[in-house]
Scaffold this active site. Structure first.
Site, PDB file in Angstrom:
ATOM      1  CG  ASN A  58      60.112  38.428  -9.214  1.00 48.45           C
ATOM      2  OD1 ASN A  58      60.301  38.195  -8.018  1.00 48.45           O
ATOM      3  ND2 ASN A  58      61.063  38.330 -10.111  1.00 48.45           N
ATOM      4  CB  SER A 137      60.070  25.476   6.616  1.00 49.47           C
ATOM      5  OG  SER A 137      60.817  24.282   6.625  1.00 49.47           O
ATOM      6  CE1 TYR A 150      63.344  27.205   2.865  1.00 54.63           C
ATOM      7  CE2 TYR A 150      63.719  25.306   4.270  1.00 54.63           C
ATOM      8  CZ  TYR A 150      62.884  26.046   3.460  1.00 54.63           C
ATOM      9  OH  TYR A 150      61.588  25.631   3.249  1.00 54.63           O
ATOM     10  CE  LYS A 154      60.406  28.965   3.829  1.00 53.75           C
ATOM     11  NZ  LYS A 154      59.121  29.250   3.211  1.00 53.75           N
ATOM     12  CB  ILE A 183      56.074  18.512   1.338  1.00 49.62           C
ATOM     13  CG1 ILE A 183      55.858  19.531   2.462  1.00 49.62           C
ATOM     14  CG2 ILE A 183      54.763  18.254   0.605  1.00 49.62           C
ATOM     15  CD1 ILE A 183      55.579  20.952   1.969  1.00 49.62           C
TER      16      ILE A 183
HETATM   17  N1  LIG Z   1      59.051  20.922  -0.256  1.00 52.29           N
HETATM   18  C1  LIG Z   1      59.157  20.799   1.051  1.00 52.29           C
HETATM   19  O1  LIG Z   1      59.500  19.707   1.580  1.00 52.29           O
HETATM   20  C2  LIG Z   1      58.831  21.971   1.943  1.00 52.29           C
HETATM   21  C3  LIG Z   1      58.798  21.784   3.325  1.00 52.29           C
HETATM   22  C4  LIG Z   1      58.456  22.853   4.152  1.00 52.29           C
HETATM   23  C5  LIG Z   1      58.171  24.084   3.590  1.00 52.29           C
HETATM   24  N2  LIG Z   1      58.214  24.251   2.248  1.00 52.29           N
HETATM   25  C6  LIG Z   1      57.891  25.584   1.706  1.00 52.29           C
HETATM   26  O2  LIG Z   1      56.752  25.454   0.878  1.00 52.29           O
HETATM   27  C7  LIG Z   1      56.787  26.446  -0.158  1.00 52.29           C
HETATM   28  C8  LIG Z   1      56.590  25.778  -1.515  1.00 52.29           C
HETATM   29  O3  LIG Z   1      57.633  24.835  -1.692  1.00 52.29           O
HETATM   30  P1  LIG Z   1      57.670  23.811  -2.925  1.00 52.29           P
HETATM   31  O4  LIG Z   1      58.287  22.572  -2.403  1.00 52.29           O
HETATM   32  O5  LIG Z   1      56.359  23.766  -3.604  1.00 52.29           O
HETATM   33  O6  LIG Z   1      58.761  24.525  -3.833  1.00 52.29           O
HETATM   34  P2  LIG Z   1      58.827  24.686  -5.428  1.00 52.29           P
HETATM   35  O7  LIG Z   1      58.204  23.532  -6.109  1.00 52.29           O
HETATM   36  O8  LIG Z   1      60.267  25.005  -5.716  1.00 52.29           O
HETATM   37  O9  LIG Z   1      57.936  25.979  -5.682  1.00 52.29           O
HETATM   38  C9  LIG Z   1      58.341  27.231  -5.220  1.00 52.29           C
HETATM   39  C10 LIG Z   1      57.532  28.293  -5.908  1.00 52.29           C
HETATM   40  O10 LIG Z   1      58.022  29.581  -5.482  1.00 52.29           O
HETATM   41  C11 LIG Z   1      58.185  30.375  -6.655  1.00 52.29           C
HETATM   42  N3  LIG Z   1      59.158  31.447  -6.502  1.00 52.29           N
HETATM   43  C12 LIG Z   1      60.469  31.368  -6.224  1.00 52.29           C
HETATM   44  N4  LIG Z   1      61.010  32.604  -6.236  1.00 52.29           N
HETATM   45  C13 LIG Z   1      60.016  33.466  -6.547  1.00 52.29           C
HETATM   46  C14 LIG Z   1      59.928  34.887  -6.731  1.00 52.29           C
HETATM   47  N5  LIG Z   1      60.983  35.682  -6.620  1.00 52.29           N
HETATM   48  N6  LIG Z   1      58.710  35.433  -7.029  1.00 52.29           N
HETATM   49  C15 LIG Z   1      57.636  34.646  -7.150  1.00 52.29           C
HETATM   50  N7  LIG Z   1      57.652  33.309  -7.019  1.00 52.29           N
HETATM   51  C16 LIG Z   1      58.827  32.741  -6.719  1.00 52.29           C
HETATM   52  C17 LIG Z   1      58.606  29.393  -7.744  1.00 52.29           C
HETATM   53  O11 LIG Z   1      58.399  29.992  -9.009  1.00 52.29           O
HETATM   54  P3  LIG Z   1      59.180  29.546 -10.334  1.00 52.29           P
HETATM   55  O12 LIG Z   1      58.363  28.410 -10.880  1.00 52.29           O
HETATM   56  O13 LIG Z   1      59.150  30.760 -11.189  1.00 52.29           O
HETATM   57  O14 LIG Z   1      60.571  29.155  -9.899  1.00 52.29           O
HETATM   58  C18 LIG Z   1      57.660  28.236  -7.427  1.00 52.29           C
HETATM   59  O15 LIG Z   1      56.388  28.442  -7.993  1.00 52.29           O
HETATM   60  C19 LIG Z   1      58.138  27.163  -0.028  1.00 52.29           C
HETATM   61  O16 LIG Z   1      57.973  28.363   0.683  1.00 52.29           O
HETATM   62  C20 LIG Z   1      58.964  26.171   0.786  1.00 52.29           C
HETATM   63  O17 LIG Z   1      59.982  26.811   1.524  1.00 52.29           O
HETATM   64  C21 LIG Z   1      58.531  23.217   1.390  1.00 52.29           C
END
Ligand SMILES: NC(=O)c1ccc[n+]([C@@H]2O[C@H](COP(=O)([O-])OP(=O)(O)OC[C@H]3O[C@@H](n4cnc5c(N)ncnc54)[C@H](OP(=O)(O)O)[C@@H]3O)[C@@H](O)[C@H]2O)c1
Length: 266
Positions: A58, A137, A150, A154, A183
């Site tokens: 975590n 991001s 957010y 970032k 994404i």
């Molecule tokens: N999706 C998009 O369009 C997008 C665009 C640009 C950037 N991003 C960035 O890409 C990254 C991944 O995004 P995603 O879309 O894959 O999001 P996601 O599916 O919500 O996955 C986020 C991950 O972060 C983990 N997490 C959250 N809080 C945590 C903590 N305190 N300690 C450890 N792990 C923690 C979550 O774990 P749990 O499973 O335990 O909740 C999950 O595995 C993020 O940093 C996001 O800001 C995403």
């Protein structure tokens, strides 16, 4: 040849899980950090015969960060690559969010990555080798309405990488901020609800001009950063990120602001 050791945070789902599994199939030894014990158990079974191992992590806990890194170093002798991927978005009017919400998102998206960098740094410094990739991001390079907290988290992560890069360069440690635009998750059930209508749904032409990024594209970019002996400190990915950041650079501030207000008011 020794397999490169990669530690990725937020490896339990979404992009992080995809990157972990893909890197494992490409010959990396991957440790996927996750905070849920239930998911650790589940994925330990799923990944039994793969080169990816879930690890308790975590990133809001100093102890978890240092323990996870120490465990991996003991087992593998070091960590070649840290991918700071864990993070989440807060969307909507700031009126609906509390100061605690703001502190919480900073604690995960920004300070969490700082904790991880602090934890791996002594080992990378000793080896004089290491790569740190921060998944920031588009919202880390452009401040857009409805994403104030957010964006702040970032932007701060971006600044952390850009500044630390100079401090760690002398130890042959490279930091790259990877700033993806929107994404598309391959699992459509994961579609996130937004409190506002996304720009792509207001102006359908944007769907063509700015297609979503895929997990695959981002993973390929990560592999190219890992294999680059002198990777760039900033990588902006996705047509939406590239077009909007270029527009913001060339347009006068007043025109840019009018454009953003127009798109958001529609
Ligand atoms: N999706 C998009 O369009 C997008 C665009 C640009 C950037 N991003 C960035 O890409 C990254 C991944 O995004 P995603 O879309 O894959 O999001 P996601 O599916 O919500 O996955 C986020 C991950 O972060 C983990 N997490 C959250 N809080 C945590 C903590 N305190 N300690 C450890 N792990 C923690 C979550 O774990 P749990 O499973 O335990 O909740 C999950 O595995 C993020 O940093 C996001 O800001 C995403």
């Amino acid at each position: 040849m020794r397999k490169k050791v990669v530690l990725i945070t937020g490896g339990s789902s979404g992009l992080g899980k995809y990157i972990a599994e893909s890197l494992a199939t490409k010959g990396y030894r991957v440790f996927a950090g996750m905070r849920s014990k239930k998911k650790i158990l589940l994925l330990s079974k799923q990944w039994r015969n793969k080169s990816v191992q879930p690890i308790q992590l975590n990133i809001t806990s100093d102890k978890d960060c240092f323990d996870a890194v120490e465990k991996i170093v003991k087992k593998e002798g070091g960590i070649d690559v840290l991918v700071n991927n864990a993070g989440y978005a807060l969307v909507g009017s700031f009126e609906n969010h509390t100061s605690q919400d703001f502190q919480d998102i900073l604690n995960v998206n920004t300070v969490g990555s700082f904790r991880m960098i602090k934890a791996v740094f002594p080992f990378m410094k000793k080896r004089k080798d290491g790569k740190i990739i921060n998944i920031t991001s588009l919202n880390g390079v452009l401040a857009l309405p409805s994403f104030a907290m957010y964006c702040s988290s970032k932007f701060a992560l971006e600044a952390l990488g850009l500044s630390l890069k100079h401090e760690v360069a002398k130890y042959n440690i490279h930091i790259t901020n990877l700033a993806p635009g929107a994404i598309q998750s391959p699992d459509h059930s994961q579609k996130k609800e937004m409190p506002h209508k996304p720009a792509r749904e207001k102006f359908l032409i944007l769907k063509i001009l700015m297609p979503f990024l895929t997990y695959k594209k981002i993973t390929e970019k990560i592999i190219s950063i890992i294999n680059n002996s002198n990777p760039p400190v900033e990588v902006i990915m996705g047509a939406d990120s590239l077009i909007t950041t270029s527009l913001q650079r060339v347009l006068p501030r007043s025109v840019w602001d009018k454009m953003v207000s127009y798109v958001w008011s529609k």
